[in-house]
Scaffold this motif. Sequence first.
Motif, PDB file in Angstrom:
ATOM      1  N   UNK A 167     -10.988  18.802   5.880  1.00  0.00           N
ATOM      2  CA  UNK A 167     -10.523  17.346   6.088  1.00  0.00           C
ATOM      3  C   UNK A 167      -9.547  17.030   4.947  1.00  0.00           C
ATOM      4  N   UNK A 168      -8.511  16.315   5.438  1.00  0.00           N
ATOM      5  CA  UNK A 168      -7.407  15.835   4.587  1.00  0.00           C
ATOM      6  C   UNK A 168      -6.054  15.742   5.114  1.00  0.00           C
ATOM      7  N   UNK A 169      -5.026  15.405   4.187  1.00  0.00           N
ATOM      8  CA  UNK A 169      -3.816  15.277   4.718  1.00  0.00           C
ATOM      9  C   UNK A 169      -3.276  16.743   4.678  1.00  0.00           C
ATOM     10  N   UNK A 170      -2.581  17.103   5.718  1.00  0.00           N
ATOM     11  CA  UNK A 170      -2.128  18.642   6.028  1.00  0.00           C
ATOM     12  C   UNK A 170      -1.138  18.999   4.621  1.00  0.00           C
ATOM     13  N   UNK A 171      -0.064  18.008   4.160  1.00  0.00           N
ATOM     14  CA  UNK A 171       0.682  18.706   3.277  1.00  0.00           C
ATOM     15  C   UNK A 171      -0.097  18.863   2.089  1.00  0.00           C
ATOM     16  N   UNK A 172      -0.958  17.937   1.697  1.00  0.00           N
ATOM     17  CA  UNK A 172      -1.439  18.086   0.474  1.00  0.00           C
ATOM     18  C   UNK A 172      -2.821  19.200   0.417  1.00  0.00           C
ATOM     19  N   UNK A 173      -3.279  19.525   1.763  1.00  0.00           N
ATOM     20  CA  UNK A 173      -4.089  20.737   1.791  1.00  0.00           C
ATOM     21  C   UNK A 173      -3.227  21.924   1.473  1.00  0.00           C
ATOM     22  N   UNK A 180       0.758  -1.208  -0.004  1.00  0.00           N
ATOM     23  CA  UNK A 180      -0.056  -0.072   0.036  1.00  0.00           C
ATOM     24  C   UNK A 180       0.827   1.324  -0.109  1.00  0.00           C
ATOM     25  N   UNK A 181       0.330   2.500  -0.337  1.00  0.00           N
ATOM     26  CA  UNK A 181       0.839   3.655  -0.029  1.00  0.00           C
ATOM     27  C   UNK A 181       0.258   4.361   0.985  1.00  0.00           C
ATOM     28  N   UNK A 182       1.196   5.213   1.916  1.00  0.00           N
ATOM     29  CA  UNK A 182       0.468   6.087   3.005  1.00  0.00           C
ATOM     30  C   UNK A 182      -0.698   6.844   2.557  1.00  0.00           C
ATOM     31  N   UNK A 183      -1.867   6.998   3.374  1.00  0.00           N
ATOM     32  CA  UNK A 183      -2.743   7.758   3.160  1.00  0.00           C
ATOM     33  C   UNK A 183      -3.036   8.615   4.335  1.00  0.00           C
ATOM     34  N   UNK A 184      -4.350   9.273   4.520  1.00  0.00           N
ATOM     35  CA  UNK A 184      -4.609   9.876   5.716  1.00  0.00           C
ATOM     36  C   UNK A 184      -5.272   9.328   7.028  1.00  0.00           C
ATOM     37  N   UNK A 185      -5.224   9.676   8.060  1.00  0.00           N
ATOM     38  CA  UNK A 185      -5.999   9.204   9.079  1.00  0.00           C
ATOM     39  C   UNK A 185      -5.724   7.987   9.584  1.00  0.00           C
ATOM     40  N   UNK A 186      -4.156   7.655   9.397  1.00  0.00           N
ATOM     41  CA  UNK A 186      -3.564   6.430   9.939  1.00  0.00           C
ATOM     42  C   UNK A 186      -3.958   5.224   8.922  1.00  0.00           C
ATOM     43  N   UNK A 187      -4.441   5.548   7.879  1.00  0.00           N
ATOM     44  CA  UNK A 187      -4.809   4.419   6.790  1.00  0.00           C
ATOM     45  C   UNK A 187      -3.706   4.267   5.665  1.00  0.00           C
ATOM     46  N   UNK A 188      -3.796   3.110   4.979  1.00  0.00           N
ATOM     47  CA  UNK A 188      -2.864   3.070   3.834  1.00  0.00           C
ATOM     48  C   UNK A 188      -3.808   3.018   2.697  1.00  0.00           C
ATOM     49  N   UNK A 189      -3.366   3.470   1.648  1.00  0.00           N
ATOM     50  CA  UNK A 189      -4.256   3.248   0.347  1.00  0.00           C
ATOM     51  C   UNK A 189      -3.687   2.070  -0.499  1.00  0.00           C
ATOM     52  N   UNK A 190      -4.541   1.080  -0.451  1.00  0.00           N
ATOM     53  CA  UNK A 190      -4.317  -0.366  -0.955  1.00  0.00           C
ATOM     54  C   UNK A 190      -4.689  -0.551  -2.468  1.00  0.00           C
ATOM     55  N   UNK A 191      -5.959   0.208  -2.702  1.00  0.00           N
ATOM     56  CA  UNK A 191      -6.336  -0.166  -4.048  1.00  0.00           C
ATOM     57  C   UNK A 191      -7.659   0.796  -4.438  1.00  0.00           C
ATOM     58  N   UNK A 216     -10.140  17.790  -5.304  1.00  0.00           N
ATOM     59  CA  UNK A 216     -11.047  17.718  -4.340  1.00  0.00           C
ATOM     60  C   UNK A 216     -10.846  18.771  -3.076  1.00  0.00           C
ATOM     61  N   UNK A 217      -9.600  18.625  -2.758  1.00  0.00           N
ATOM     62  CA  UNK A 217      -8.983  19.575  -1.651  1.00  0.00           C
ATOM     63  C   UNK A 217      -9.114  21.052  -2.061  1.00  0.00           C
ATOM     64  N   UNK A 218      -8.894  21.414  -3.292  1.00  0.00           N
ATOM     65  CA  UNK A 218      -8.962  22.714  -3.742  1.00  0.00           C
ATOM     66  C   UNK A 218     -10.549  23.159  -3.744  1.00  0.00           C
ATOM     67  N   UNK A 219     -11.385  22.084  -4.176  1.00  0.00           N
ATOM     68  CA  UNK A 219     -12.627  22.682  -3.843  1.00  0.00           C
ATOM     69  C   UNK A 219     -13.329  22.802  -2.639  1.00  0.00           C
ATOM     70  N   UNK A 220     -12.969  21.772  -1.549  1.00  0.00           N
ATOM     71  CA  UNK A 220     -13.046  22.000  -0.384  1.00  0.00           C
ATOM     72  C   UNK A 220     -12.519  23.180   0.438  1.00  0.00           C
ATOM     73  N   UNK A 221     -11.401  23.667   0.108  1.00  0.00           N
ATOM     74  CA  UNK A 221     -11.103  25.132   0.446  1.00  0.00           C
ATOM     75  C   UNK A 221     -11.625  26.091   0.038  1.00  0.00           C
ATOM     76  N   UNK A 222     -12.119  26.034  -1.301  1.00  0.00           N
ATOM     77  CA  UNK A 222     -12.899  27.189  -1.974  1.00  0.00           C
ATOM     78  C   UNK A 222     -14.338  27.187  -1.313  1.00  0.00           C
ATOM     79  N   UNK A 223     -14.901  26.033  -0.988  1.00  0.00           N
ATOM     80  CA  UNK A 223     -15.912  26.207   0.090  1.00  0.00           C
ATOM     81  C   UNK A 223     -15.810  26.669   1.212  1.00  0.00           C
TER      82      UNK A 223
END
Length: 246
Positions: A226-232, A160-171, A201-208
Amino acid sequence: FEDDEGGIVGRLLALGANADSIRQRFAYVRPDESIAALGSREDLAEILEDLHPTLVALDGVTEAMTMHGLEMKDNTDVARFGALLPRWIANHGPAVVALDHVVKAADSRGRYAIGGVHKLNGLNGCAYTLENRTKFRIGGIGKSTVYVSKDRPGQVRRHSLPASEGRDWFADLVITSHNESFVEVDLDPPTEHPENFRPTVLMCRISEALAQYGPLAQRRILAAVKGRTDTKRDALDLLILGGYVS
């Protein structure tokens, strides 16, 4: 516990399973009383001994616990249910998959299913969380991201690859429905973001968030979305560079 034989077999046929293979290699059990009822455990033990299944799917945990008079928010009851059914079945040989639900509100959704935290703590093996991206429908393409919430002893997380909130992106689970009787399923592996990736998606959330609250300091923007800090931060920088935010 939640579906019926018609729904289950219909989905298997739509996925391309052969009718004879279903008859020979698939068994459906619909309990209508507790495993503690007279003769129930003996009946299930006989089924497991006769069929020697390699995989048992319990669908779903909430309905099963309710049938057994157990409270899903009570960690003691969660542990009691684990010993009563999934662990007991696993001790007879097959791998066991328990299907569960998460809370509806995304903001209060954790790494484990609705109810007591022991649903995650008491697990041996892997806990997956499916987060819907595009709704599944007949004649359309649906997509869900598959995260790893827990992995004991770590044989899945390494893929997997690291994701947000202590989870990992598997597929990514992609289901393409051509019609009511033909469905294709793909499990796409995670990929690193390409150089031209834009976190839209995060760009839209910030705009909203800015439209709702007005001018905010960066730390308040990061707290509101909501989301990963570095990606935000990347998303905010792209909005500033694009002239959408000043």
